[in-house]
Design an enzyme around this catalytic site. Sequence first.
Site, PDB file in Angstrom:
ATOM      1  N   HIS A 154      -3.682   5.852   3.298  1.00  0.00           N
ATOM      2  CA  HIS A 154      -4.434   4.668   2.881  1.00  0.00           C
ATOM      3  C   HIS A 154      -3.886   3.416   3.548  1.00  0.00           C
ATOM      4  CE1 HIS A 154      -6.001   1.639  -0.048  1.00  0.00           C
ATOM      5  NE2 HIS A 154      -7.020   2.467  -0.097  1.00  0.00           N
ATOM      6  N   SER A 211     -11.324  -1.274  -0.845  1.00  0.00           N
ATOM      7  CA  SER A 211     -10.068  -1.331  -0.096  1.00  0.00           C
ATOM      8  C   SER A 211     -10.282  -1.891   1.309  1.00  0.00           C
ATOM      9  CB  SER A 211      -9.426   0.051  -0.020  1.00  0.00           C
ATOM     10  OG  SER A 211      -8.752   0.363  -1.201  1.00  0.00           O
ATOM     11  N   ASP A 259       0.830  -1.188   0.000  1.00  0.00           N
ATOM     12  CA  ASP A 259       0.000   0.000   0.000  1.00  0.00           C
ATOM     13  C   ASP A 259       0.875   1.252   0.000  1.00  0.00           C
ATOM     14  OD1 ASP A 259      -2.354   1.830   0.864  1.00  0.00           O
ATOM     15  OD2 ASP A 259      -3.273  -0.152   0.763  1.00  0.00           O
TER      16      ASP A 259
END
Length: 398
Positions: free
Chosen positions: A95, A251, A60
């Site tokens: 994220h 996600s 990520d």
Amino acid sequence: MSTRRLAAAVTAAGLASLLCVTAATPAAAATPRSWEYQALGLASAQRTAQGEGITVAVLDSGVEENHPAVAGRVTTGPDYQKDGLRPGDPRWGAHGTAMASDVLKVAPKAKILSVRVIDDKKEHGISTRQGPSPVAQGINYAVDHGADVISMSLGGESFGSSYDDDEVDALAHAAQKGIPVLASAGNGAEEFNEAEYPAGYPTVIAVAATQKGGARAEFSTVRTYNAVASPGVGIVSANNTGGYRPVNGTSPATALASGVVALMLSHNHKLTPAQVRTLLARTAHHPPGGWNALVGAGTINAAAAVRASANPPSVATAPAKHKGKEYPAGQDGTSATGHPPLDTSMTTIGYSAGGVGLVMVLGAVLIGVLGRRRAKANAAAGPAGPVGPAGFPAPPQF
């Protein structure tokens, strides 16, 4: 998957010495629960297993390892994005930190291997990377550094929406080592609903997102590669700058699903990727009518999947020998393959249009030549003075 991102590549050589390993103790504070806790059946699943001895590689944008939701559980690997950002920058790890917290929400005793392969800053761009795929490098690094599960909450235009040879090879490496790989199905259903990678690769378990009640989240991409689904609306996740915030997308759905796989593997570390996929699908809350392209086999049932892991089915993954008669080419009783006659209508139209265009070009050249000859003749006759419209004198030029 909350954004589509660009990626820039560097090699892993020389970065191993930069690893930052934190103590392998439980996270200081669990991420607050939201509705997915009940939807996945986590209370029952965690009574059986909590992810002990399992490392989940989170490929990520980086993980802020000091956030209370992940503290003591994170090993930081290489940064294949290499854009100059560092931990502590609010644009670094937003994220990834959220996704790591969602994995640990499900499997609180698992470990996280963070490998940075995407950039929080970029959205909806066409990839300009040159060289090896950062995602491929991240997969290979994870495989070679102890990952038991690989979680990729990423995809989209920045990855070209097409096969990448480096990524295919890396996924084959993971399959050979028996490591399950999960990826986000995509958030493009309300736009073009395009196929996204890495979710679209055959060996990847693609995770769609559901809303409360089990229906597909409106944004969740609808594709035949969807294997299973997981909650993906209003999932309370860790914020890289502190605190928590709700997150929507495939996600968090993928991160939660990866946590379930960690539970399954901690209950039976001998599970193969094929068995993991089969168990997730067989034990899921199936949609009416069975499997569909909206949510795959349905929403994951963590409790049932973990229980079933103790006695997994035998899933054949090796090449199977052909059964039945074998015929040399052309001797199996079927006619030879032939192509239909070539349709030349469009070709004829194209040639006609090209001919018209050529005539127009030649006409323009001829007019230009005649114009230049006329101008030379007028110059030889002497100046006639400026003339305006309809024979009136032209306006003066200042």
